[in-house]
Design a protein around this motif. Structure first.
Motif, mmCIF file in Angstrom:
data_model
loop_
_atom_site.group_PDB
_atom_site.id
_atom_site.type_symbol
_atom_site.label_atom_id
_atom_site.label_comp_id
_atom_site.label_asym_id
_atom_site.label_seq_id
_atom_site.Cartn_x
_atom_site.Cartn_y
_atom_site.Cartn_z
ATOM 1 N N ALA A 1 5.737 9.799 2.071
ATOM 2 C CA ALA A 1 5.239 7.808 1.453
ATOM 3 C C ALA A 1 6.175 7.750 1.022
ATOM 4 O O ALA A 1 7.322 6.838 0.295
ATOM 5 N N ARG A 2 5.939 9.129 -0.342
ATOM 6 C CA ARG A 2 7.288 8.434 -1.579
ATOM 7 C C ARG A 2 8.465 8.734 -0.505
ATOM 8 O O ARG A 2 9.064 8.122 -1.772
ATOM 9 N N VAL A 3 8.687 9.934 -0.430
ATOM 10 C CA VAL A 3 9.920 10.133 -0.011
ATOM 11 C C VAL A 3 10.876 8.674 1.278
ATOM 12 O O VAL A 3 11.868 8.380 0.444
ATOM 13 N N SER A 4 9.602 8.955 2.190
ATOM 14 C CA SER A 4 9.938 7.538 2.822
ATOM 15 C C SER A 4 10.583 6.475 2.009
ATOM 16 O O SER A 4 11.934 5.767 1.814
ATOM 17 N N MET A 5 10.088 5.508 1.257
ATOM 18 C CA MET A 5 10.176 4.802 0.508
ATOM 19 C C MET A 5 11.230 5.152 -0.518
ATOM 20 O O MET A 5 11.807 4.362 -1.039
ATOM 21 N N LEU A 6 10.991 5.840 -0.710
ATOM 22 C CA LEU A 6 12.625 6.040 -2.258
ATOM 23 C C LEU A 6 13.953 6.004 -1.778
ATOM 24 O O LEU A 6 14.938 5.561 -1.937
ATOM 25 N N VAL A 7 13.486 7.113 0.126
ATOM 26 C CA VAL A 7 15.348 6.540 1.175
ATOM 27 C C VAL A 7 15.185 5.179 1.293
ATOM 28 O O VAL A 7 16.590 4.820 1.191
ATOM 29 N N GLY A 8 14.474 4.239 2.095
ATOM 30 C CA GLY A 8 14.100 3.178 2.237
ATOM 31 C C GLY A 8 14.850 2.061 1.188
ATOM 32 O O GLY A 8 16.318 1.559 1.396
ATOM 33 N N LEU A 9 14.020 1.827 0.156
ATOM 34 C CA LEU A 9 14.836 1.429 -1.092
ATOM 35 C C LEU A 9 16.142 1.448 -1.761
ATOM 36 O O LEU A 9 16.855 0.838 -1.827
ATOM 37 N N GLY A 10 16.282 3.264 -1.771
ATOM 38 C CA GLY A 10 17.279 3.504 -2.949
ATOM 39 C C GLY A 10 18.257 3.925 -1.650
ATOM 40 O O GLY A 10 19.531 3.012 -2.453
ATOM 41 N N ALA A 11 18.718 3.475 -0.348
ATOM 42 C CA ALA A 11 19.787 3.446 0.399
ATOM 43 C C ALA A 11 20.188 2.428 -0.063
ATOM 44 O O ALA A 11 21.199 1.784 0.435
ATOM 45 N N GLN A 12 19.025 1.372 0.240
ATOM 46 C CA GLN A 12 19.267 0.040 0.546
ATOM 47 C C GLN A 12 20.615 -0.546 -1.017
ATOM 48 O O GLN A 12 20.968 -1.926 -0.743
ATOM 49 N N VAL A 13 20.169 0.288 -2.401
ATOM 50 C CA VAL A 13 20.630 -0.193 -2.989
ATOM 51 C C VAL A 13 22.610 0.264 -2.949
ATOM 52 O O VAL A 13 23.167 -0.773 -3.805
ATOM 53 N N ILE A 14 22.821 1.616 -2.673
ATOM 54 C CA ILE A 14 23.737 1.740 -2.750
ATOM 55 C C ILE A 14 24.655 1.006 -1.609
ATOM 56 O O ILE A 14 25.557 0.573 -1.484
ATOM 57 N N VAL A 15 23.747 0.459 -0.016
ATOM 58 C CA VAL A 15 24.291 -0.399 0.830
ATOM 59 C C VAL A 15 24.360 -1.761 0.277
ATOM 60 O O VAL A 15 26.026 -2.271 0.443
ATOM 61 N N VAL A 16 23.778 -2.144 -0.857
ATOM 62 C CA VAL A 16 24.495 -3.532 -1.339
ATOM 63 C C VAL A 16 25.227 -3.485 -2.339
ATOM 64 O O VAL A 16 26.364 -4.380 -2.290
ATOM 65 N N LEU A 17 25.660 -2.553 -3.293
ATOM 66 C CA LEU A 17 26.368 -1.795 -3.843
ATOM 67 C C LEU A 17 27.885 -2.024 -3.357
ATOM 68 O O LEU A 17 28.700 -2.358 -3.972
ATOM 69 N N LEU A 18 27.907 -1.379 -2.140
ATOM 70 C CA LEU A 18 29.127 -1.366 -1.478
ATOM 71 C C LEU A 18 29.488 -2.469 -0.394
ATOM 72 O O LEU A 18 30.567 -2.818 -0.381
ATOM 73 N N GLY A 19 28.703 -3.321 -0.014
ATOM 74 C CA GLY A 19 28.974 -4.032 1.169
ATOM 75 C C GLY A 19 29.406 -5.672 0.351
ATOM 76 O O GLY A 19 30.138 -6.146 0.959
ATOM 77 N N VAL A 20 28.209 -6.033 -0.809
ATOM 78 C CA VAL A 20 28.342 -7.161 -0.967
ATOM 79 C C VAL A 20 29.901 -7.176 -1.918
ATOM 80 O O VAL A 20 30.461 -8.983 -1.382
ATOM 81 N N PRO A 21 30.242 -6.399 -2.945
ATOM 82 C CA PRO A 21 31.839 -6.771 -3.500
ATOM 83 C C PRO A 21 32.849 -6.702 -2.227
ATOM 84 O O PRO A 21 33.557 -7.678 -2.274
ATOM 85 N N ILE B 1 1.000 -1.399 -0.221
ATOM 86 C CA ILE B 1 -0.378 0.111 -0.029
ATOM 87 C C ILE B 1 0.866 1.296 -0.257
ATOM 88 O O ILE B 1 0.908 2.237 -0.598
ATOM 89 N N LEU B 2 1.855 1.005 0.873
ATOM 90 C CA LEU B 2 2.659 2.600 0.851
ATOM 91 C C LEU B 2 3.670 2.663 -0.524
ATOM 92 O O LEU B 2 3.584 3.842 -0.691
ATOM 93 N N CYS B 3 3.721 1.523 -1.191
ATOM 94 C CA CYS B 3 4.629 2.014 -2.491
ATOM 95 C C CYS B 3 3.507 2.358 -3.406
ATOM 96 O O CYS B 3 3.977 2.943 -4.138
ATOM 97 N N GLY B 4 2.691 1.611 -3.161
ATOM 98 C CA GLY B 4 1.362 2.160 -4.443
ATOM 99 C C GLY B 4 1.468 3.945 -3.851
ATOM 100 O O GLY B 4 1.419 4.690 -4.935
ATOM 101 N N LEU B 5 1.282 4.071 -2.654
ATOM 102 C CA LEU B 5 0.834 5.195 -2.863
ATOM 103 C C LEU B 5 2.067 6.181 -3.033
ATOM 104 O O LEU B 5 1.845 7.670 -3.904
ATOM 105 N N ALA B 6 3.197 6.042 -2.872
ATOM 106 C CA ALA B 6 4.189 6.334 -3.211
ATOM 107 C C ALA B 6 4.062 6.849 -5.375
ATOM 108 O O ALA B 6 4.807 7.906 -5.291
ATOM 109 N N ILE B 7 4.085 5.733 -5.314
ATOM 110 C CA ILE B 7 3.961 5.264 -6.520
ATOM 111 C C ILE B 7 2.663 6.649 -7.106
ATOM 112 O O ILE B 7 2.974 7.911 -8.652
ATOM 113 N N PHE B 8 2.381 6.061 -6.787
ATOM 114 C CA PHE B 8 0.413 7.356 -7.701
ATOM 115 C C PHE B 8 0.581 8.651 -6.844
ATOM 116 O O PHE B 8 -0.914 8.891 -6.431
ATOM 117 N N ALA B 9 0.955 8.682 -5.915
ATOM 118 C CA ALA B 9 0.895 10.154 -4.907
ATOM 119 C C ALA B 9 0.434 11.660 -5.640
ATOM 120 O O ALA B 9 -0.507 11.942 -5.445
#
Length: 309
Positions: A108-128, A57-65
């Motif tokens: 909700a758009r800001v929160s979901m962008l921060v939550g998911l976008g930050a994890q992309v950077i975390v994975v790109l740094l931490g996994v390698p 639901i939060l993702c839907g709110l963020a996408i269709f805000a």
């Protein structure tokens, strides 16, 4: 009197069995795999399913805000300042007469962008970093793990605040700040998985067939290390959302007038005794979001636990 089976009948039975075996799985029996079984266990966890529904639901709110918000989040109405919840404004208005419901939907758009976008950077740094440390060992492992230890020495939120003070407020800078400080946990988990898998028989078999470093790591080791990484990312999303809320609360997060739940709580806490709705509704949104991701993370961890297979 002993019964004998004719040779022709024996050949017929053997041929039928061979045909059945070649035909594949028996009809009506579902094939099994790690992630299919994990999804089945996840869907049996009611709290995890409830958390997943709220997250969707939060993702839907963020996408269709832009479509769902009743009014633009910058639209002011100076004739109705700090109005409590009413028919026209279901969650009330803020000190500038802006619709609180619309601002929460955009928040909700800001929160979901921060939550998911930050994890992309975390994975790109931490996994390698974790994969290279665990695979090569020796001095590479020593130097990379000392870097991880140094990062662990800093309080996470304090380090994020220092990075934001250097970069300035803004959504992109929040991604960078959280990503630069949040990768150490995933790096350690990836290192531990690579250390346990690189000596397994299937890796030795691939190495004996001539597979190089890149193929061994990318095709054989890392795909089998995804379970703890997925769980870590699931738990990392609410942590990033809370960090963004804390940064916006103290004024070094999202730039106004872009709405953020933490920013709304920070602006409304001084009016808590008189205009309670300014602070209570954003706080509830933060709490529900973090609780939903926590339930989902617990469910994913239990579903992917190898001991349950």
């Amino acid at each position: 009197m002993a019964l004998s089976t004719p040779a022709s009948d024996t050949r017929v039975v053997a041929g039928a069995v061979a045909v059945d075996l070649a035909a594949g799985p028996v009809a009506g029996v579902r094939s099994s795999s790690l992630y299919r079984d994990a999804l089945r266990r996840l869907l049996r966890n009611r709290l995890a399913v409830a958390g997943l529904v709220v997250v969707l639901i939060l993702c839907g709110l963020a996408i269709f805000a832009d479509v769902l918000a009743p009014l633009p989040y910058t639209k002011t109405n100076f004739g109705r300042l700090n109005e409590p919840p009413s028919r026209d404004y279901p969650l009330g208005t803020d000190p500038l007469g802006r619709d609180l419901l619309s601002r929460m939907i955009y928040g909700a758009r800001v929160s979901m962008l921060v939550g998911l976008g930050a994890q992309v950077i975390v994975v790109l740094l931490g996994v390698p970093i974790g994969a290279l440390s665990g695979w090569f060992g020796g001095r590479v492992d020593l130097y990379l793990m000392r870097l991880v230890d140094v990062m662990y020495a800093f309080p996470n939120l304090l380090f994020v605040i220092l990075v934001m003070s250097m970069l300035g407020a803004g959504l992109t800078n929040i991604f960078i700040a959280i990503g630069l400080t949040g990768w150490v946990g995933i790096a350690r988990q990836t290192r531990a998985q690579v250390l346990s898998l690189k000596e397994k028989e299937f890796v030795e078999g691939a190495r004996s067939l001539g597979a190089g470093f890149g193929r061994l790591l990318l095709r054989h080791v890392l795909p089998n290390s995804l379970t703890p990484i997925v769980v870590a990312v699931t738990f990392g999303v609410p942590q990033a959302i809370f960090t963004e809320a804390a940064l916006s609360f103290i004024g070094v997060g999202i730039n106004p007038p872009t709405p953020s739940w933490g920013q709304m709580v920070g602006e409304g806490q001084q009016y808590l005794r008189t205009y309670w709705h300014l602070c209570v509704f954003p706080s509830i949104a933060i709490a529900v979001t973090m609780l939903s991701f926590t339930f989902l993370g617990d469910g994913v961890r239990d579903a992917l636990d190898p001991k349950l297979n």
